[in-house]
Design a protein around this motif. Structure first.
Motif, PDB file in Angstrom:
ATOM      1  N   TRP A  27      31.603  45.164  43.566  1.00 29.40           N
ATOM      2  CA  TRP A  27      30.889  45.518  44.792  1.00 29.40           C
ATOM      3  C   TRP A  27      30.975  44.366  45.779  1.00 29.40           C
ATOM      4  O   TRP A  27      31.347  43.250  45.426  1.00 29.40           O
ATOM      5  CB  TRP A  27      29.425  45.863  44.466  1.00 29.40           C
ATOM      6  N   SER A 122      38.283  50.086  47.271  1.00 30.00           N
ATOM      7  CA  SER A 122      37.962  49.491  45.972  1.00 30.00           C
ATOM      8  C   SER A 122      38.408  48.042  45.963  1.00 30.00           C
ATOM      9  O   SER A 122      39.406  47.683  46.592  1.00 30.00           O
ATOM     10  CB  SER A 122      38.637  50.259  44.831  1.00 30.00           C
ATOM     11  N   HIS A 123      37.648  47.221  45.260  1.00 24.37           N
ATOM     12  CA  HIS A 123      38.042  45.824  45.114  1.00 24.37           C
ATOM     13  C   HIS A 123      39.266  45.750  44.205  1.00 24.37           C
ATOM     14  O   HIS A 123      39.365  46.501  43.220  1.00 24.37           O
ATOM     15  CB  HIS A 123      36.903  45.002  44.501  1.00 24.37           C
ATOM     16  N   ASN A 126      39.767  46.856  40.264  1.00 25.72           N
ATOM     17  CA  ASN A 126      38.819  47.876  39.801  1.00 25.72           C
ATOM     18  C   ASN A 126      39.609  49.120  39.382  1.00 25.72           C
ATOM     19  O   ASN A 126      39.659  50.123  40.077  1.00 25.72           O
ATOM     20  CB  ASN A 126      37.802  48.209  40.894  1.00 25.72           C
ATOM     21  N   SER A 129      37.843  52.745  39.209  1.00 21.71           N
ATOM     22  CA  SER A 129      37.658  53.419  40.503  1.00 21.71           C
ATOM     23  C   SER A 129      38.990  53.878  41.078  1.00 21.71           C
ATOM     24  O   SER A 129      39.092  54.986  41.609  1.00 21.71           O
ATOM     25  CB  SER A 129      36.946  52.496  41.490  1.00 21.71           C
ATOM     26  N   ASP A 130      39.998  53.036  40.980  1.00 18.22           N
ATOM     27  CA  ASP A 130      41.321  53.413  41.485  1.00 18.22           C
ATOM     28  C   ASP A 130      41.816  54.684  40.798  1.00 18.22           C
ATOM     29  O   ASP A 130      42.307  55.608  41.453  1.00 18.22           O
ATOM     30  CB  ASP A 130      42.331  52.281  41.257  1.00 18.22           C
ATOM     31  N   CYS A 157      40.736  44.225  49.090  1.00 21.57           N
ATOM     32  CA  CYS A 157      40.331  45.593  48.772  1.00 21.57           C
ATOM     33  C   CYS A 157      41.497  46.534  49.010  1.00 21.57           C
ATOM     34  O   CYS A 157      42.279  46.343  49.943  1.00 21.57           O
ATOM     35  CB  CYS A 157      39.151  46.030  49.654  1.00 21.57           C
TER      36      CYS A 157
END
Length: 164
Positions: A27, A122-123, A126, A129-130, A157
């Protein structure tokens, strides 16, 4: 699972997520251990909803109403028919398909609401999430170099987009 509009009382469920370093690892901010700060964040999100600038939902189990996490449409731009999506899950809910189910509902809601473009960020690193974003049909559109300053360092990101 069902989605319910976020309310101030959900702060008690969001606090443990945002106080968890592992949940917050990717985050823009690190974990937050002050319940008053979380209450202010949730209050701001509820206000954004009342102004039509965002929609935040709590993810809950159908049977026992257990709270799993949150998802949202934010940065809603009605003129250009676009918004940003996001999601956060507690660790106990990881890998069980809740985020996919919730985000499929968010995408359907966005399309029915007249939105035609969704963005997600997305960071770097990650992978969970990707993978979820790609499963939902989002395509990587670029890299935002040094986009976030966290803990004294710049983070890259990945930017994803989806045309509805």
């Amino acid at each position: 699972m069902r989605l319910t509009p976020l309310v101030a009382e959900d702060t008690q469920y969001i606090f443990p997520l945002m106080a968890d370093a592992e949940v917050m690892a990717f985050w823009d901010v690190g974990e937050i251990d002050d319940p008053d700060v979380i209450a202010n964040i949730v209050e701001g999100q509820v206000e954004e909803m009342s102004e039509g600038r965002a929609i935040y939902w709590a993810m809950r189990a159908l049977g026992d109403d257990q709270f799993f996490g949150t998802c949202d449409l934010s940065e809603i731009d009605r003129r250009h028919h676009r918004a940003e999506v996001g999601f956060m899950l507690g660790r106990e809910a990881w890998g069980q398909g809740y985020a996919l189910e919730a985000m499929q509902a968010v995408l359907a809601y966005a399309a029915a609401s007249g939105l035609r473009r969704l963005l997600a960020r997305s960071h770097l690193g990650n992978r969970r999430s990707d993978a979820l974003l790609e499963k939902l049909g989002f395509e990587e559109e670029g890299m935002l170099r040094g986009h976030v300053l966290r803990d004294g360092e710049r983070r890259d990101c990945r930017l994803f987009g989806l045309l509805l």
